[in-house]
Enzyme design. Structure first.
Site, mmCIF file in Angstrom:
data_model
loop_
_atom_site.group_PDB
_atom_site.id
_atom_site.type_symbol
_atom_site.label_atom_id
_atom_site.label_comp_id
_atom_site.label_asym_id
_atom_site.label_seq_id
_atom_site.Cartn_x
_atom_site.Cartn_y
_atom_site.Cartn_z
ATOM 1 N N GLY A 21 63.123 28.386 56.111
ATOM 2 C CA GLY A 21 64.306 28.954 55.465
ATOM 3 C C GLY A 21 65.586 28.780 56.250
ATOM 4 N N SER A 22 65.681 27.716 57.054
ATOM 5 C CA SER A 22 66.929 27.560 57.828
ATOM 6 C C SER A 22 68.097 27.204 56.901
ATOM 7 C CB SER A 22 66.767 26.509 58.938
ATOM 8 O OG SER A 22 66.630 25.217 58.411
ATOM 9 N N ASN A 23 67.844 26.437 55.844
ATOM 10 C CA ASN A 23 68.922 26.160 54.871
ATOM 11 C C ASN A 23 69.296 27.422 54.115
ATOM 12 O OD1 ASN A 23 69.783 23.189 54.605
ATOM 13 N ND2 ASN A 23 67.579 23.071 54.957
ATOM 14 N N MET A 99 58.494 23.668 48.160
ATOM 15 C CA MET A 99 57.641 22.491 48.159
ATOM 16 C C MET A 99 56.695 22.379 46.959
ATOM 17 S SD MET A 99 58.840 20.733 50.425
ATOM 18 C CE MET A 99 59.348 20.388 52.100
ATOM 19 N N LEU A 102 58.516 21.913 40.101
ATOM 20 C CA LEU A 102 58.735 22.829 38.975
ATOM 21 C C LEU A 102 58.266 22.171 37.685
ATOM 22 C CD1 LEU A 102 62.324 24.012 39.996
ATOM 23 C CD2 LEU A 102 60.196 25.319 40.222
ATOM 24 N N ASN A 116 68.788 20.983 44.495
ATOM 25 C CA ASN A 116 67.820 20.777 45.584
ATOM 26 C C ASN A 116 68.472 19.999 46.720
ATOM 27 O OD1 ASN A 116 65.219 20.722 46.863
ATOM 28 N ND2 ASN A 116 64.937 18.612 46.168
ATOM 29 N N HIS A 118 67.353 17.364 49.940
ATOM 30 C CA HIS A 118 66.227 16.530 50.373
ATOM 31 C C HIS A 118 66.622 15.777 51.641
ATOM 32 C CE1 HIS A 118 62.517 14.325 50.027
ATOM 33 N NE2 HIS A 118 63.189 13.221 50.263
ATOM 34 N N ASP A 154 62.042 15.360 43.476
ATOM 35 C CA ASP A 154 63.206 14.924 44.260
ATOM 36 C C ASP A 154 64.047 13.943 43.448
ATOM 37 O OD1 ASP A 154 62.463 16.482 46.485
ATOM 38 O OD2 ASP A 154 61.061 14.966 47.140
ATOM 39 N N HIS A 180 68.718 18.417 60.023
ATOM 40 C CA HIS A 180 68.926 19.826 59.672
ATOM 41 C C HIS A 180 70.357 20.252 59.954
ATOM 42 C CE1 HIS A 180 64.345 20.575 59.830
ATOM 43 N NE2 HIS A 180 64.757 20.397 58.587
HETATM 44 C C1 GAR Z 1 64.650 20.763 54.574
HETATM 45 O O1 GAR Z 1 64.807 19.703 55.488
HETATM 46 C C2 GAR Z 1 64.724 20.241 53.148
HETATM 47 O O2 GAR Z 1 65.603 19.163 52.996
HETATM 48 C C3 GAR Z 1 63.285 19.810 52.917
HETATM 49 O O3 GAR Z 1 62.532 20.841 53.491
HETATM 50 C C4 GAR Z 1 63.223 21.325 54.652
HETATM 51 C C5 GAR Z 1 63.197 22.834 54.623
HETATM 52 O O4 GAR Z 1 63.672 23.368 55.834
HETATM 53 N N1 GAR Z 1 63.010 19.619 51.525
HETATM 54 C C6 GAR Z 1 62.220 18.664 51.044
HETATM 55 O O5 GAR Z 1 61.592 17.902 51.750
HETATM 56 C C7 GAR Z 1 62.138 18.576 49.529
HETATM 57 N N2 GAR Z 1 61.385 17.465 49.117
HETATM 58 P P1 GAR Z 1 64.150 24.878 55.914
HETATM 59 O O6 GAR Z 1 62.994 25.730 55.336
HETATM 60 O O7 GAR Z 1 64.326 25.151 57.380
HETATM 61 O O8 GAR Z 1 65.408 25.024 55.128
#
Ligand code: GAR
Length: 199
Positions: A21-23, A99, A102, A116, A118, A154, A180
């Site tokens: 959940g850093s985003n 992940m 949907l 989303n 990616h 995606d 990130h």
């Molecule tokens: C992020 O890098 C996001 O882009 C990726 O999962 C990570 C989640 O990190 N998403 C995908 O790969 C979607 N196909 P986070 O939980 O620290 O935000």
């Protein structure tokens, strides 16, 4: 904007996560700072143990864990998510490391309202291991894509992309750290433009 929302009220947003959940944290922080004009009303996770759920709670955002059980149709599981999002009157759904794919029914329920992020320059390297896949393909450049969500994985209209160079000796970890950092800056900024049609 829905008819039951005041013109000066910030739109509501649900965030969907599966892990760290850093985003999500970057987005909620931007909303608290005021650089992203939105109300984070709900964080949903398919993983009850997701670290991001604790973080969301500590940031004062309501959370919901909805595990996808084997043998239970996805639509049924998603109904609980759709119900919660509607109950909170979220206008936008932001996927941040969610992940699960949907179903078309979910996408249709919130058509053009799901976004989303990616960790690659889509359409290159879709899927759950985009950073590793880019290194294994010996690409020189990868990056980050923010896009509207359609029925495919995606996939959907691209809203923003930013390149990240793959350096000699990069490991999945070192590259992920730089990706990130870009995500945490690009996602809140792009959402602000999207929510307020400032492109
Ligand atoms: C992020 O890098 C996001 O882009 C990726 O999962 C990570 C989640 O990190 N998403 C995908 O790969 C979607 N196909 P986070 O939980 O620290 O935000």
């Amino acid at each position: 904007m829905s008819s039951d929302m005041n013109a000066d009220e910030k739109p509501g947003m649900a965030i969907m996560i599966s892990g760290t959940g850093s985003n999500m944290e970057a987005i909620i922080s931007a909303a608290k700072r005021g650089s992203l004009s939105v109300r984070p009303v709900l964080v949903v996770s398919d993983n009850p143990d997701a670290r991001g759920l604790k973080k969301a709670k500590s940031m004062g955002v309501k959370t919901l864990a909805v595990p996808y059980e084997r043998g239970i149709p996805r639509e049924e599981t998603e109904s609980a998510i759709i119900g919660a999002i509607k109950a909170e009157r979220a206008e936008w759904i932001v996927l941040a490391g969610f992940m699960k794919l949907l179903t078309p029914r979910f996408v249709q329920a919130f058509r053009n309202r799901i976004v989303n992020i990616h960790p690659a320059l889509l359409p290159a390297f879709p899927g759950a291991h985009a950073i590793r896949d880019a290194i294994e393909a010996k690409a020189d450049i990868t990056g980050v894509t923010v896009h509207m969500v359609d029925e495919l994985m995606d996939h959907g209209t691209i809203i923003a992309r930013e390149e990240v160079a793959i350096l000699p000796g990069d490991t999945e970890e070192t590259l992920a750290a730089r990706i990130h950092a870009v995500e945490h800056r690009l996602y809140p900024r792009t959402l602000q433009q999207l929510f307020h049609e400032d492109f």
